[in-house]
Design an enzyme around this catalytic site. Structure first.
Site, short mmCIF file in Angstrom:
data_model
loop_
_atom_site.label_atom_id
_atom_site.label_comp_id
_atom_site.label_asym_id
_atom_site.label_seq_id
_atom_site.Cartn_x
_atom_site.Cartn_y
_atom_site.Cartn_z
N ASN A 89 0.80 -1.22 0.00
CA ASN A 89 0.00 0.00 0.00
C ASN A 89 0.84 1.28 0.00
OD1 ASN A 89 -2.51 1.69 0.96
ND2 ASN A 89 -0.94 2.00 2.53
N TYR A 179 2.90 8.49 -11.71
CA TYR A 179 1.97 7.78 -10.83
C TYR A 179 1.08 6.83 -11.65
CZ TYR A 179 -1.54 7.39 -7.04
OH TYR A 179 -2.40 6.94 -6.08
N LYS A 183 1.00 2.77 -11.29
CA LYS A 183 -0.23 2.05 -10.91
C LYS A 183 -0.66 1.07 -12.00
CE LYS A 183 -0.90 3.80 -6.80
NZ LYS A 183 -0.51 2.99 -5.62
N ILE A 212 -9.85 9.31 -2.61
CA ILE A 212 -10.22 8.99 -1.23
C ILE A 212 -9.64 10.07 -0.31
CG2 ILE A 212 -10.22 7.20 0.54
CD1 ILE A 212 -11.40 6.23 -2.15
P1 NAP Z 1 -1.02 8.52 2.72
O1 NAP Z 1 -2.02 8.89 3.74
O2 NAP Z 1 0.00 9.53 2.31
O3 NAP Z 1 -0.30 7.17 3.19
C1 NAP Z 1 0.79 6.61 2.51
C2 NAP Z 1 1.80 6.18 3.53
O4 NAP Z 1 2.90 5.53 2.84
C3 NAP Z 1 2.40 7.38 4.28
O5 NAP Z 1 2.51 7.12 5.66
C4 NAP Z 1 3.76 7.50 3.63
O6 NAP Z 1 4.73 8.14 4.43
C5 NAP Z 1 4.11 6.05 3.40
N1 NAP Z 1 5.24 5.91 2.50
C6 NAP Z 1 5.62 6.73 1.49
N2 NAP Z 1 6.73 6.27 0.91
C7 NAP Z 1 7.07 5.14 1.56
C8 NAP Z 1 8.14 4.23 1.41
N3 NAP Z 1 9.09 4.41 0.47
N4 NAP Z 1 8.21 3.17 2.24
C9 NAP Z 1 7.27 2.97 3.21
N5 NAP Z 1 6.23 3.83 3.39
C10 NAP Z 1 6.13 4.90 2.57
O7 NAP Z 1 -1.75 8.11 1.35
P2 NAP Z 1 -2.97 7.11 1.09
O8 NAP Z 1 -4.01 7.86 0.38
O9 NAP Z 1 -3.30 6.35 2.30
O10 NAP Z 1 -2.29 6.15 0.02
C11 NAP Z 1 -2.07 4.77 0.24
C12 NAP Z 1 -2.00 4.08 -1.11
O11 NAP Z 1 -3.25 4.24 -1.77
C13 NAP Z 1 -0.95 4.65 -2.05
O12 NAP Z 1 -0.34 3.59 -2.78
C14 NAP Z 1 -1.76 5.50 -2.98
O13 NAP Z 1 -1.14 5.67 -4.23
C15 NAP Z 1 -3.04 4.71 -3.07
N6 NAP Z 1 -4.20 5.45 -3.51
C16 NAP Z 1 -4.66 6.50 -2.82
C17 NAP Z 1 -5.77 7.19 -3.29
C18 NAP Z 1 -6.34 8.38 -2.59
O14 NAP Z 1 -7.14 9.10 -3.20
N7 NAP Z 1 -5.98 8.67 -1.34
C19 NAP Z 1 -6.39 6.78 -4.47
C20 NAP Z 1 -5.89 5.67 -5.14
C21 NAP Z 1 -4.80 5.01 -4.66
P3 NAP Z 1 4.93 9.74 4.23
O15 NAP Z 1 3.64 10.37 4.70
O16 NAP Z 1 6.10 10.07 5.05
O17 NAP Z 1 5.15 9.95 2.75
#
Ligand code: NAP
Length: 271
Positions: A89, A179, A183, A212
């Site tokens: 994730n 991105y 993906k 989200i």
């Molecule tokens: P988030 O709240 O920013 O959570 C992502 C987490 O991953 C953060 O704690 C981040 O740390 C951590 N991270 C970043 N780089 C990392 C690394 N190299 N190794 C380990 N951890 C790392 O974002 P989220 O929305 O929950 O996203 C989670 C996943 O869902 C991602 O893959 C994202 O692309 C995907 N996604 C999200 C959405 C959306 O709309 N939110 C939609 C589609 C897909 P930092 O905060 O320090 O960077």
């Protein structure tokens, strides 16, 4: 409880979707290895998980570093002694300032003229380092963690791997070629590995969420968020809980006939 006595490792578990999935799994009786790049957020979520009455360990590491990932899996097995579910994730969505300004100008033009002749201008200005970091975290990280998990799961003859994709990988997002490529790569990887390992009792699937409400969206211009909501038939952003419910389904035997599938909780923005 759907995941009673199971053990999961969730990358990027310190925030947003990863944290919500960790808590949802814990409520279903699953112990959690909480990875995050920041040790303090991994530990904070591990504590939240323990407060729900199941075991948890914090596993800080950069998933883009293959050696660090190997050590992380060794620590996970040392602390929790099992691995049934992996959720790949961890992710970032870095948008450069000039691209944000271009997006805002595009949206303004759409609002006044009904259409735009502008472009986000993201690809031709993107630095190598930006491109490589996005691919490294999302795609390399998913591969490195899957490689380690398979060694354990094949031995057990049971496992579930859930890869976090995005609608960006299904439709492309104009301002985020890095991105979107990462993906789409995760979706191809999911389908390939799913075919490879289903015979060993391991199911690999992906979730491709729409927009989200998590900290990942914080850097997006407000106008863009308003535009996203306007274009989403459900009329709102999704909640982390709505994605976590999908992850619980894919982790549990409820999804026993789902192999190499991409489930997309997206409010109808991508149908
Ligand atoms: P988030 O709240 O920013 O959570 C992502 C987490 O991953 C953060 O704690 C981040 O740390 C951590 N991270 C970043 N780089 C990392 C690394 N190299 N190794 C380990 N951890 C790392 O974002 P989220 O929305 O929950 O996203 C989670 C996943 O869902 C991602 O893959 C994202 O692309 C995907 N996604 C999200 C959405 C959306 O709309 N939110 C939609 C589609 C897909 P930092 O905060 O320090 O960077």
């Amino acid at each position: 409880m759907k995941l009673k006595s199971k053990v999961a490792l969730i990358t990027g578990g310190g925030s947003g979707l990863g944290r919500e999935i960790a808590l949802a799994f814990a409520r279903e009786g699953c112990a959690i290895g909480v990875n995050d790049i920041r040790p303090e957020t991994a530990e904070a979520v591990a504590q939240e998980v323990r407060a729900l009455g199941v075991d948890a360990t914090a596993l800080p590491c950069d998933v883009a570093d293959s050696r660090a990932v190997m050590k992380m899996f060794a620590k996970h097995m040392g602390d929790l002694q099992a691995l049934d579910v992996l959720v790949n994730n961890a992710g970032i969505a870095f948008v450069e300032e000039h691209v944000k300004r271009n997006i805002e100008a595009m949206i303004q033009e759409i609002m006044t003229a009904g259409r735009t002749t502008r472009s986000a201008e993201a690809t031709k200005t993107m630095e190598d380092g930006h491109w490589r970091r996005t691919l490294a975290i999302h795609l390399d990280g998913t591969f490195y963690c899957t490689r380690e998990a398979l060694k354990i799961m094949e031995f057990n003859g049971w496992g579930a791997i859930i890869n976090m994709a995005s609608i960006a990988g299904l439709t492309g997002i104009a301002a985020a070629p890095d991105y979107s490529a990462a993906k789409a790569g995760i979706i191809g990887f999911t389908k390939s590995v799913a075919r490879e390992v289903i015979g060993r009792g391991i199911r690999v699937n992906a979730i491709a969420p729409g927009y989200i409400d998590t900290p990942l969206l914080d850097p997006l211009p407000d106008l863009m968020k308003q535009m996203v909501v306007a274009q989403t038939p459900a009329g709102r952003l999704g909640t982390p809980a709505e994605v976590a419910a999908t992850a619980v389904f894919l982790a549990s035997d409820d999804s026993s006939y789902f192999v190499g599938q991409v489930l997309s909780p997206n409010g109808g923005i991508c149908i």
